[in-house]
Scaffold this motif. Sequence first.
Motif, mmCIF file in Angstrom:
data_model
loop_
_atom_site.group_PDB
_atom_site.id
_atom_site.type_symbol
_atom_site.label_atom_id
_atom_site.label_comp_id
_atom_site.label_asym_id
_atom_site.label_seq_id
_atom_site.Cartn_x
_atom_site.Cartn_y
_atom_site.Cartn_z
ATOM 1 N N SER A 164 1.673 12.314 -0.715
ATOM 2 C CA SER A 164 1.711 11.089 0.080
ATOM 3 C C SER A 164 1.513 11.384 1.561
ATOM 4 O O SER A 164 0.842 10.629 2.266
ATOM 5 C CB SER A 164 3.029 10.349 -0.139
ATOM 6 O OG SER A 164 3.128 9.938 -1.480
ATOM 7 N N ALA A 201 -2.126 11.935 2.036
ATOM 8 C CA ALA A 201 -2.831 10.639 2.003
ATOM 9 C C ALA A 201 -2.609 9.889 3.305
ATOM 10 O O ALA A 201 -3.540 9.285 3.852
ATOM 11 C CB ALA A 201 -2.355 9.810 0.808
ATOM 12 N N THR A 248 -5.612 8.809 5.813
ATOM 13 C CA THR A 248 -5.866 7.417 6.193
ATOM 14 C C THR A 248 -5.678 7.218 7.694
ATOM 15 O O THR A 248 -6.409 6.446 8.316
ATOM 16 C CB THR A 248 -4.980 6.423 5.408
ATOM 17 O OG1 THR A 248 -3.612 6.782 5.567
ATOM 18 C CG2 THR A 248 -5.328 6.413 3.940
ATOM 19 N N ASN A 294 -3.768 2.529 1.643
ATOM 20 C CA ASN A 294 -3.951 2.973 0.262
ATOM 21 C C ASN A 294 -3.764 1.815 -0.707
ATOM 22 O O ASN A 294 -2.945 0.934 -0.478
ATOM 23 C CB ASN A 294 -2.939 4.060 -0.098
ATOM 24 C CG ASN A 294 -3.187 5.337 0.657
ATOM 25 O OD1 ASN A 294 -4.299 5.635 1.035
ATOM 26 N ND2 ASN A 294 -2.131 6.090 0.897
ATOM 27 N N ARG A 327 -3.205 1.285 -4.919
ATOM 28 C CA ARG A 327 -2.880 1.977 -6.162
ATOM 29 C C ARG A 327 -3.411 1.152 -7.331
ATOM 30 O O ARG A 327 -3.087 -0.025 -7.459
ATOM 31 C CB ARG A 327 -1.365 2.126 -6.263
ATOM 32 C CG ARG A 327 -0.897 3.025 -7.341
ATOM 33 C CD ARG A 327 0.594 3.219 -7.213
ATOM 34 N NE ARG A 327 1.042 4.216 -8.148
ATOM 35 C CZ ARG A 327 2.288 4.577 -8.292
ATOM 36 N NH1 ARG A 327 3.220 4.040 -7.550
ATOM 37 N NH2 ARG A 327 2.612 5.480 -9.183
#
Length: 141
Positions: free
Chosen positions: A10, A13, A17, A30, A32
């Motif tokens: 995470s 990520a 981003t 993000n 999902r």
Amino acid sequence: DWKSAFVYISEWAFQWTDYITRTTGRLTKNVRFVDAEGMKLSEINMEANRRDGKAMGSMDQMYPQMLEGVKIINSPSWIQIPWKVIRTIMPKRVVSKIDFVEPSKKESEKLKLLKYISEEDLPNRFGGKYTTWPPQYDEMK
């Protein structure tokens, strides 16, 4: 352990981003995707759900704006019916991030996915052109 791995992924990520947001000037979040087609209540692992919920809660506290939403694709009615009741008692910010999508039934539903992924990369079972998903590994056979 699993939580450390989840936090590590995470964090990666988030950094990615954040990099995209800073270099393009476009706010990046993000999404999902959860493929629930054919899911049976008897197949749900409650311990895994508790772990996932706990980890997602930690991520929401550390990165409250990182998650754009969750797209639950082709979910069975046994998920949607209780959701209609549960959503009435959940915070609006949580409810607004969850969307049930059936791209194989309606073109407008497929367009919800195409907002986040190109048609070439969208798996064909969701109405896209990508045919090699899911990957097959010997361990899965």
